[in-house]
Design a protein around this motif. Structure first.
Motif, PDB file in Angstrom:
ATOM      1  N   LYS A 156       4.096  33.415  -4.959  1.00  0.00           N
ATOM      2  CA  LYS A 156       4.561  32.043  -5.089  1.00  0.00           C
ATOM      3  C   LYS A 156       3.414  31.088  -5.396  1.00  0.00           C
ATOM      4  O   LYS A 156       3.574  30.139  -6.164  1.00  0.00           O
ATOM      5  N   ILE A 157       2.244  31.365  -4.787  1.00  0.00           N
ATOM      6  CA  ILE A 157       1.091  30.501  -5.042  1.00  0.00           C
ATOM      7  C   ILE A 157       0.678  30.600  -6.503  1.00  0.00           C
ATOM      8  O   ILE A 157       0.305  29.605  -7.142  1.00  0.00           O
ATOM      9  N   SER A 158       0.763  31.820  -7.072  1.00  0.00           N
ATOM     10  CA  SER A 158       0.433  32.002  -8.498  1.00  0.00           C
ATOM     11  C   SER A 158       1.375  31.179  -9.361  1.00  0.00           C
ATOM     12  O   SER A 158       0.954  30.541 -10.342  1.00  0.00           O
ATOM     13  N   ILE A 159       2.656  31.192  -9.005  1.00  0.00           N
ATOM     14  CA  ILE A 159       3.633  30.399  -9.755  1.00  0.00           C
ATOM     15  C   ILE A 159       3.290  28.920  -9.659  1.00  0.00           C
ATOM     16  O   ILE A 159       3.313  28.180 -10.651  1.00  0.00           O
ATOM     17  N   ILE A 160       2.958  28.475  -8.426  1.00  0.00           N
ATOM     18  CA  ILE A 160       2.628  27.060  -8.211  1.00  0.00           C
ATOM     19  C   ILE A 160       1.402  26.672  -9.026  1.00  0.00           C
ATOM     20  O   ILE A 160       1.366  25.612  -9.680  1.00  0.00           O
ATOM     21  N   GLU A 161       0.371  27.527  -9.006  1.00  0.00           N
ATOM     22  CA  GLU A 161      -0.866  27.218  -9.740  1.00  0.00           C
ATOM     23  C   GLU A 161      -0.596  27.113 -11.234  1.00  0.00           C
ATOM     24  O   GLU A 161      -1.127  26.216 -11.918  1.00  0.00           O
ATOM     25  N   ALA A 162       0.238  28.040 -11.770  1.00  0.00           N
ATOM     26  CA  ALA A 162       0.545  28.006 -13.204  1.00  0.00           C
ATOM     27  C   ALA A 162       1.296  26.731 -13.563  1.00  0.00           C
ATOM     28  O   ALA A 162       1.008  26.070 -14.572  1.00  0.00           O
ATOM     29  N   LYS A 163       2.282  26.373 -12.751  1.00  0.00           N
ATOM     30  CA  LYS A 163       3.074  25.178 -13.035  1.00  0.00           C
ATOM     31  C   LYS A 163       2.246  23.917 -12.838  1.00  0.00           C
ATOM     32  O   LYS A 163       2.445  22.922 -13.532  1.00  0.00           O
ATOM     33  N   GLN A 164       1.324  23.929 -11.842  1.00  0.00           N
ATOM     34  CA  GLN A 164       0.454  22.761 -11.661  1.00  0.00           C
ATOM     35  C   GLN A 164      -0.457  22.567 -12.871  1.00  0.00           C
ATOM     36  O   GLN A 164      -0.708  21.439 -13.295  1.00  0.00           O
ATOM     37  N   GLU A 165      -0.945  23.696 -13.428  1.00  0.00           N
ATOM     38  CA  GLU A 165      -1.783  23.603 -14.642  1.00  0.00           C
ATOM     39  C   GLU A 165      -0.959  23.054 -15.799  1.00  0.00           C
ATOM     40  O   GLU A 165      -1.415  22.189 -16.564  1.00  0.00           O
ATOM     41  N   GLU A 166       0.271  23.555 -15.943  1.00  0.00           N
ATOM     42  CA  GLU A 166       1.169  23.065 -16.990  1.00  0.00           C
ATOM     43  C   GLU A 166       1.453  21.583 -16.797  1.00  0.00           C
ATOM     44  O   GLU A 166       1.508  20.814 -17.766  1.00  0.00           O
ATOM     45  N   LEU A 167       1.625  21.178 -15.537  1.00  0.00           N
ATOM     46  CA  LEU A 167       1.907  19.778 -15.231  1.00  0.00           C
ATOM     47  C   LEU A 167       0.729  18.887 -15.600  1.00  0.00           C
ATOM     48  O   LEU A 167       0.904  17.794 -16.162  1.00  0.00           O
ATOM     49  N   VAL A 168      -0.489  19.352 -15.304  1.00  0.00           N
ATOM     50  CA  VAL A 168      -1.691  18.576 -15.644  1.00  0.00           C
ATOM     51  C   VAL A 168      -1.775  18.376 -17.152  1.00  0.00           C
ATOM     52  O   VAL A 168      -2.055  17.281 -17.659  1.00  0.00           O
ATOM     53  N   ASN A 169      -1.538  19.458 -17.892  1.00  0.00           N
ATOM     54  CA  ASN A 169      -1.613  19.378 -19.360  1.00  0.00           C
ATOM     55  C   ASN A 169      -0.540  18.451 -19.903  1.00  0.00           C
ATOM     56  O   ASN A 169      -0.776  17.673 -20.839  1.00  0.00           O
ATOM     57  N   LEU A 170       0.655  18.537 -19.314  1.00  0.00           N
ATOM     58  CA  LEU A 170       1.759  17.704 -19.791  1.00  0.00           C
ATOM     59  C   LEU A 170       1.468  16.229 -19.560  1.00  0.00           C
ATOM     60  O   LEU A 170       1.737  15.382 -20.419  1.00  0.00           O
ATOM     61  N   LYS A 171       0.899  15.945 -18.397  1.00  0.00           N
ATOM     62  CA  LYS A 171       0.577  14.545 -18.094  1.00  0.00           C
ATOM     63  C   LYS A 171      -0.567  14.023 -18.961  1.00  0.00           C
ATOM     64  O   LYS A 171      -0.687  12.816 -19.181  1.00  0.00           O
ATOM     65  N   ALA A 172      -1.408  14.950 -19.475  1.00  0.00           N
ATOM     66  CA  ALA A 172      -2.558  14.539 -20.298  1.00  0.00           C
ATOM     67  C   ALA A 172      -2.171  14.269 -21.753  1.00  0.00           C
ATOM     68  O   ALA A 172      -2.977  13.750 -22.539  1.00  0.00           O
ATOM     69  N   GLU A 173      -0.990  14.670 -22.181  1.00  0.00           N
ATOM     70  CA  GLU A 173      -0.561  14.472 -23.570  1.00  0.00           C
ATOM     71  C   GLU A 173      -0.486  12.981 -23.905  1.00  0.00           C
ATOM     72  O   GLU A 173      -0.078  12.173 -23.086  1.00  0.00           O
TER      73      GLU A 173
END
Length: 718
Positions: free
Chosen positions: A312-329
C-alpha cells in the motif's frame, strides 16, 4: 390569581366570601389540627421510646451479668505509678518497684553544611555535602530484626534519604533551621531500637558527612570477631556457617522473587502481544478469506501485515509522485473546461491516496504493527534471557555460596577496619544517641519487662511514671469497690425512676379536651408566650390514660417489685433497703419511684440506715446474685415488648404502635387535600357569582348615565 371586586357594588366581597366559606374552612382546620396532634403524639412516643431503649441497651443490659458487679479498687501509695483495676484482680497489698522506664531510640544528628559552607535544605543533593568516588556508598538500617540497605549517590537528595529512613520503619526529619537530622524509632522499647551500620568505608564516611555516624564498637564487634575456618583451615566455624547460610537464603529468596516477577512480566507481555496480533490476524481473515492466517505464528502475521502495508505504501508513493507532477503542470493556456478537468484529476488522486491510507488504518497498523511490535519482541527476548539467568542462580548453590562468602568476607574485613576508626566514636562529631530501652519493674519481687511503661499483670494495669529510689517501695492496695457497686445500683434506680415517673406523669396528665392545636389565624391573635403555654398543655396530655403506656409501665413495675428466688429464699428490693415512698406522702407522679434507705442525695430517705451499703460490704455475692436476677427479669419484660412486631401496628425496638400512627398521619393528608379542593371550588363559585353581579351593576350604571345625559341635553334646548 388577582381578583378585583366590589368596584361597582361597594361591597367588601373578599370578606363576605370568607364568611360564606367559613364552615368549609373549619373542616380543613379540624383535620389539620388532628394531624398536628398525631405528629405531637409521635414525638412524645419517640422521646419515651429512646429513653426506654437507653435503659434497656445500657445500664440494664450490663447489670444482668455478674461481671458488672466484679468491681475492684486499688490505692497507690505515691504518684510514681498509677493503677487501673480489673474485675479479676486479687485483693490484697502488693509491693512495686520501678527500676527503668521505657525509652524510644533517638538519634540527634550533628549540625552539617554544604561543602561550600552554605545551609542545607531538603532539596540539597548529597554531592553538595560529600565527595563520591564512584564506589559503593551504603549503610544498613536495622529495626525490629529487619534490615534495609540505604544506597547513596550524588543525585540523592536530602528528602530522598528521609524517605528511605521512613520506608525502613523509622521516624525521620531534617531540620533546615538547625541543619540536623532527627531520627527515632516508631515505638518504645529495646526490641524496637535501631542502628545505622556502615557497609563499607564509603558508607562510614557518608554517615560522618551526614552527621549521623554514632559509631559504637558493639555495632561491629560481633561481626569482627567471626573466624572463617576452624583450626584445620578447611572447615567453616559455626558462626561463619550461620552467616553463610543466612546470606545464601537471602540471595535465594531475592533470586526467586526476581524470577517470579520476571515470569509474571513475561506472561503479561505475551498476553498483550497475542491480543494485539490477533486483532491483525482477524483483519487478514476478513479481508483475504482465501488465506489461512489462523495457522500462522505471531511473527508470520506481522510479516503478512508488513507486506500488505509495504504494498500500500508503494501505491501511495507512486500516486503522490503523480500528484506532484500533476500539480506542477502549467495550465495557463488551458480553457476553463480543461482547467476544471485538471482540478478534478488532482482531487481524484488525493481521494485515492486518502483511501489507501484509510485501508492501512483499518487494519490497525498505526496502533501496534511496526516499531512497537519489534520492541515488544525485543523485550520478550530480554525477559527470557533474564529468566534463564535467574533460574541458573536459583539452581546453582555453588555459585551462590561463592557470592555469599565474598560478601561476608568483605563485611568481616570492614568490621575489623571500622574498630580502628576510634576518632569517629559517638559524640565526637556532635551527634547524640539515646538507645531504646524496655521498662522494668519488680512486683512482689518478680521482675517484669515491657516495651512500654504500661504493664497488664493479673487484673492490674500498672503505668510506671517515675523510677523509684533505691530501697523505695510503692504499695498497691486492692479491694472490692463497694462504692462502685453501690453507685451502679443507685444510677440504675435513678434512670429507672426517671422513666417510670415520666410514664406516670404522661398517663396521669390533666385533661386538655378543650384545647386544640392553634390555627394560623388563632396564632396571629396571641403572643408567643400564650402560644407556648397553650401547646404545652396539649402536648402534656397526649398520652393521658393511654392503654399502651399503662401496659408497658405496669410490666416494668411488676418485674421490679417481684421476688427473686435465691436458693431456698425469696428476696425483694425491700430486703436491701430499697422501696417506694408511702403512697400518701409521695408526690403524685413519684409513687412508683424507688429509693435507697440512707442515700445522702435523697431528701426522703437520707436519715434511714443504709442497708444496701452494709450488705454490699458483708455479702457482696448475695447482692450480685439478686440484682443480676432482678435486672434479667426487667430486661426480659422489656425485651418482650420491644421485640414484638406487627405489620399493621408496630416495628421492632419500639414500645408503641409507630406504624399505626404513621398510617393515621398519612391518611389525613388525603382528607386535607380533598377538603382544601372543596374549599377552593366553593370560593371560586362565590367569586363568579359576585363577579356577575358586578358586571350587571356596571351595565345598569352605564344605562343610567346615558339616560341622564339625554335628559340633560333636552332640558337645555328649551
Amino acid at each position: 390569581m388577582i381578583r378585583i371586586t366590589g368596584m361597582n357594588s361597594g361591597l367588601d366581597t373578599d370578606r363576605i366570601i370568607q364568611e360564606l366559606v367559613r364552615g368549609q374552612r373549619a373542616k380543613v382546620d379540624t383535620i389539620k389540627q388532628n394531624q398536628t396532634s398525631i405528629q405531637w403524639k409521635q414525638d412524645a412516643w419517640k422521646d419515651l421510646n429512646n429513653r426506654a431503649l437507653k435503659l434497656f441497651n445500657g445500664t440494664l443490659g450490663k447489670m444482668r451479668f455478674s461481671d458488672a458487679y466484679a468491681k475492684k479498687l486499688s490505692r497507690v501509695s505515691n504518684n510514681k505509678a498509677s493503677v487501673v483495676t480489673g474485675g479479676n484482680a486479687v485483693n490484697g497489698v502488693q509491693n512495686l518497684q520501678i527500676n527503668k522506664l521505657a525509652k524510644t531510640g533517638i538519634l540527634t544528628g550533628a549540625q552539617i553544611k554544604k561543602l561550600d559552607g552554605a545551609a542545607i535544605t531538603s532539596e540539597t543533593k548529597l554531592s553538595e555535602i560529600m565527595n563520591f568516588d564512584g564506589g559503593d556508598t551504603s549503610f544498613t538500617v536495622k529495626v525490629n530484626g529487619n534490615e534495609r540497605q540505604i544506597n547513596l549517590n550524588g543525585e540523592t537528595k536530602v528528602q530522598d534519604l528521609i524517605q528511605q529512613f521512613r520506608s525502613a520503619g523509622l521516624n525521620a526529619n531534617f531540620d533546615e533551621g538547625n541543619g540536623r537530622f532527627f531520627i527515632s524509632s516508631q515505638t518504645m522499647g529495646a526490641a524496637n531500637d535501631f542502628t545505622l551500620v556502615a557497609n563499607n568505608e564509603n558508607g562510614f564516611s557518608a554517615l560522618n558527612a551526614l552527621g549521623i555516624n554514632v559509631f559504637e564498637s558493639s555495632d561491629y564487634e560481633s561481626l569482627a570477631a567471626v573466624q572463617k575456618f576452624e583450626a584445620d583451615g578447611t572447615t567453616f566455624t559455626a558462626e561463619y556457617q550461620a552467616l553463610l547460610e543466612a546470606e545464601m537464603e537471602k540471595m535465594l529468596e531475592a533470586s526467586e522473587a526476581a524470577l517470579k516477577s520476571a515470569k509474571e512480566s513475561l506472561t503479561a507481555l505475551e498476553e498483550s502481544i497475542d491480543k494485539k496480533v490477533n486483532a491483525h490476524r482477524e483483519w487478514l481473515n476478513q479481508n483475504n478469506p482465501a488465506g489461512n492466517y489462523d495457522g500462522l505464528s505471531n511473527a508470520q502475521v506481522f510479516f503478512e501485515i508488513q507486506a500488505f502495508v509495504n504494498e500500500k505504501i508503494s501505491i501511495i508513493e507512486a500516486k503522490q509522485e503523480e500528484l506532484v507532477n500533476l500539480k506542477a503542470e502549467d495550465i495557463t493556456g488551458l480553457s476553463d473546461e480543461d482547467k476544471e478537468a485538471h482540478e478534478l484529476n488532482i482531487k481524484a488522486l488525493e481521494d485515492e491516496i486518502a483511501d489507501v491510507n484509510g485501508q492501512i488504518e483499518a487494519m490497525g497498523y498505526n496502533d501496534y504493527t511496526g516499531p512497537d511490535f519489534m520492541k515488544d519482541h525485543e523485550k520478550k527476548e530480554e525477559l527470557l534471557l533474564s529468566i534463564e539467568e535467574l533460574q541458573d542462580i536459583a539452581d546453582d548453590d555453588d555459585s551462590r555460596q561463592l557470592q555469599a562468602e565474598s560478601k561476608i568476607d568483605t563485611d568481616i574485613a570492614f568490621a575489623n577496619h571500622a574498630l580502628t576508626l576510634t576518632g569517629n566514636q559517638i559524640g565526637l562529631n556532635g551527634a547524640s544517641r539515646i538507645h531504646g530501652e524496655d521498662a522494668e519493674i519488680l512486683l512482689n519481687g518478680a521482675k517484669f519487662t515491657n516495651s512500654t511503661n504500661v504493664f497488664n499483670i493479673n487484673g492490674l494495669t500498672i503505668t510506671a511514671n517515675q523510677v523509684t529510689e533505691p530501697g523505695e517501695t510503692i504499695s498497691i492496695t486492692t479491694e472490692d469497690d463497694t462504692q462502685g457497686i453501690y453507685d451502679m445500683i443507685k444510677d440504675f434506680l435513678k434512670e429507672y425512676n426517671a422513666l417510670i415517673n415520666e410514664m406516670d406523669r404522661l398517663y396521669n396528665a390533666p385533661s386538655a379536651r378543650d384545647y386544640k392545636p392553634l390555627t394560623d389565624e388563632e396564632k396571629e391573635a396571641m403572643s408567643e408566650r400564650e402560644i407556648e403555654d397553650w401547646e404545652k398543655k396539649i402536648k402534656e396530655s397526649l398520652l393521658r390514660r393511654d392503654n399502651s403506656l399503662f401496659n408497658i409501665s405496669s410490666k416494668m413495675k411488676e418485674a421490679m417489685m417481684g421476688g427473686v428466688e435465691l436458693g431456698d429464699k425469696t428476696l425483694y428490693l425491700s430486703n436491701f433497703g430499697i422501696g417506694a415512698l408511702d403512697f400518701f406522702l409521695a408526690p403524685l407522679n413519684e409513687k412508683n419511684a424507688l429509693f435507697i434507705d440512707g442515700d445522702d442525695d435523697s431528701a426522703h430517705t437520707s436519715g434511714k440506715a443504709d442497708k444496701l451499703r452494709e450488705m454490699i460490704a458483708n455479702d457482696p455475692r448475695q447482692v450480685t446474685d439478686f440484682f443480676t436476677a432482678l435486672s434479667r427479669n426487667l430486661y426480659t419484660a422489656m425485651d418482650k415488648i420491644l421485640l414484638e412486631r406487627s405489620d399493621q401496628f408496630k416495628s421492632v425496638n419500639t414500645i408503641y404502635n409507630d406504624k399505626q400512627l404513621q398510617r393515621e398521619y398519612a391518611s389525613l393528608n388525603d382528607s386535607i387535600a380533598r377538603q382544601e379542593a372543596r374549599l377552593k371550588d366553593l370560593e371560586d363559585k362565590y367569586y363568579k357569582q359576585f363577579s356577575r353581579m358586578e358586571v350587571a351593576l356596571a351595565k345598569m350604571q352605564s344605562s343610567q348615565s346615558a339616560i341622564s345625559g339625554l335628559l340633560g341635553m333636552s332640558m337645555g334646548g328649551r
